[in-house]
Enzyme design. Sequence first.
Site, PDB file in Angstrom:
ATOM      1  N   ARG A 149       0.830  -1.216   0.000  1.00  0.00           N
ATOM      2  CA  ARG A 149       0.000   0.000   0.000  1.00  0.00           C
ATOM      3  C   ARG A 149       0.865   1.268   0.000  1.00  0.00           C
ATOM      4  NH1 ARG A 149      -5.098  -1.729   3.795  1.00  0.00           N
ATOM      5  NH2 ARG A 149      -6.214  -2.691   2.071  1.00  0.00           N
TER       6      ARG A 149
ATOM      7  N   LYS B 264     -20.131 -13.896   2.206  1.00  0.00           N
ATOM      8  CA  LYS B 264     -21.358 -13.150   2.523  1.00  0.00           C
ATOM      9  C   LYS B 264     -22.212 -12.870   1.286  1.00  0.00           C
ATOM     10  CE  LYS B 264     -18.485 -10.962   5.639  1.00  0.00           C
ATOM     11  NZ  LYS B 264     -17.532 -10.286   4.808  1.00  0.00           N
TER      12      LYS B 264
ATOM     13  N   GLY C  67      -9.480  -6.729  -1.317  1.00  0.00           N
ATOM     14  CA  GLY C  67      -9.645  -7.682  -0.219  1.00  0.00           C
ATOM     15  C   GLY C  67      -8.990  -9.021  -0.491  1.00  0.00           C
TER      16      GLY C  67
ATOM     17  N   GLY D  70     -14.331  -2.865   0.015  1.00  0.00           N
ATOM     18  CA  GLY D  70     -15.674  -2.291   0.142  1.00  0.00           C
ATOM     19  C   GLY D  70     -15.954  -1.262  -0.943  1.00  0.00           C
TER      20      GLY D  70
HETATM   21  P1  AMP Z   1     -16.285 -12.314   1.745  1.00  0.00           P
HETATM   22  O1  AMP Z   1     -15.733 -11.394   2.789  1.00  0.00           O
HETATM   23  O2  AMP Z   1     -17.763 -12.435   1.782  1.00  0.00           O
HETATM   24  O3  AMP Z   1     -15.752 -12.015   0.367  1.00  0.00           O
HETATM   25  O4  AMP Z   1     -15.764 -13.766   2.125  1.00  0.00           O
HETATM   26  C1  AMP Z   1     -14.400 -14.117   2.075  1.00  0.00           C
HETATM   27  C2  AMP Z   1     -14.206 -15.362   2.896  1.00  0.00           C
HETATM   28  O5  AMP Z   1     -15.026 -16.382   2.384  1.00  0.00           O
HETATM   29  C3  AMP Z   1     -12.808 -15.906   2.887  1.00  0.00           C
HETATM   30  O6  AMP Z   1     -12.269 -15.799   4.176  1.00  0.00           O
HETATM   31  C4  AMP Z   1     -12.989 -17.372   2.481  1.00  0.00           C
HETATM   32  O7  AMP Z   1     -12.233 -18.257   3.238  1.00  0.00           O
HETATM   33  C5  AMP Z   1     -14.447 -17.604   2.762  1.00  0.00           C
HETATM   34  N1  AMP Z   1     -14.981 -18.725   1.993  1.00  0.00           N
HETATM   35  C6  AMP Z   1     -14.974 -18.879   0.666  1.00  0.00           C
HETATM   36  N2  AMP Z   1     -15.525 -20.060   0.309  1.00  0.00           N
HETATM   37  C7  AMP Z   1     -15.868 -20.665   1.458  1.00  0.00           C
HETATM   38  C8  AMP Z   1     -16.511 -21.918   1.767  1.00  0.00           C
HETATM   39  N3  AMP Z   1     -16.854 -22.759   0.799  1.00  0.00           N
HETATM   40  N4  AMP Z   1     -16.761 -22.188   3.058  1.00  0.00           N
HETATM   41  C9  AMP Z   1     -16.408 -21.322   4.027  1.00  0.00           C
HETATM   42  N5  AMP Z   1     -15.811 -20.143   3.804  1.00  0.00           N
HETATM   43  C10 AMP Z   1     -15.549 -19.820   2.543  1.00  0.00           C
END
Ligand code: AMP
Length: 392
Positions: free
Chosen positions: A36, A197, A349, A372
Amino acid sequence: MKKVITDVSVSGKKVLMRADFNVPLNEKRNITDDSRIVAALPTIKYVLDNGGKLILMSHLGRPKGEVKTEFNLTPVADRLSTLLKMNVQKMDDCVGEHVEETVDHMKAGDVVLLENLRFHKEEKENDPAFAKQLASFGDIFIEDAFGTCHRAHASTVGVTEYLPSAAGFLVRKEIEYFEKVTKDPERPFALMLGGAKVADKIPVIKNMLGKIDFLLIGGAMAYTFLKSRFKGVGASRVEENMTKTAEKIFELASINNVGVFLPKDHVVARTIKETAKRKVVKEHIPDGWIGLDIGPATIQSFKSVLAESKTIVWNGPMGLFEMKPFATGTRELAKYIAKLDATTVIGGGDTAAAIYQMGLGKRMSHISTGGGASLEYLEGIELPGIAALDDK
Ligand code: AMP
């Protein structure tokens, strides 16, 4: 079109620049990844090479409006001094008399780094008096912290009330790519989403459905979509309250002629452990098993869709990539996309981190510096920190 740094004169001016120096630190407060800081260097050097006096400001971590030494910017000042091969003077605060005096005595080519903005709760509150104090240190304001442009804080929006304001090179590149993919993308256009999410990604899907040709869904969010189609998802992560929304998305996709691609096989385990026994299952996940990555047939099917695409936007890992046994989907697709002759835009991210880890950073058209902020751009929301900059 927003003004960029090359549209304003910086010579002899006090240039107040918002940067994103929110770097990861270890227990000894050594910076573990300085990308960064490195990313801000083009704008910093431009100001210095063109005879400006540079006043840098940033936040670090979440000190919640209080002075907490473990969040001070000393490691950042040290790293910046090394990178710029000059002394970067770090202030003990981001406002106050001492800063005023120091800034008054600056010469062209000097660099001062203000202390963590979030030591003051007024930063996040976008307090006008606080913003005015910050603005008083500059003749112009340069926004180069895309990661905070979706927040109306004193250092992003507040200061623009008092100073002529333009984008730095980093923010300029973010605007260029996100404008292109949201307003005038080359088709076919594939949007690939993953991560955990669902709720975070729904507004993105809704806004983009009219512009894309293919929607690929992997990661944990896929299980909510699969469940809404009556597939067995075992003990995978599902957001029950989102299954109706998922159904609606299928409907909207069909109205918009968008092809939706979901995982057709899965890497599953009974527990979320690196050492857990795992296997690949087709279509339905049996009871008691957790889907933790997309399977080989899904990787293949996603690759063939991506191969046809001229624009690819990707946000969210395809599996629990932090654990090596479940990182294959994310890694394979990253490697594949890196080779394609398409405009490739990676949301910030986790996805960005995975791509840098694999050394593929230079092979993508653009990797966003804001998680975000990039999602909000794709949602069609005007980011306050960008809207506040002067128009050309
Ligand atoms: P997000 O912040 O919603 O983009 O989610 C990112 C997180 O989703 C990461 O830490 C991944 O490890 C988790 N993730 C992705 N696929 C899976 C899965 N099949 N089961 C559990 N966690 C997951």
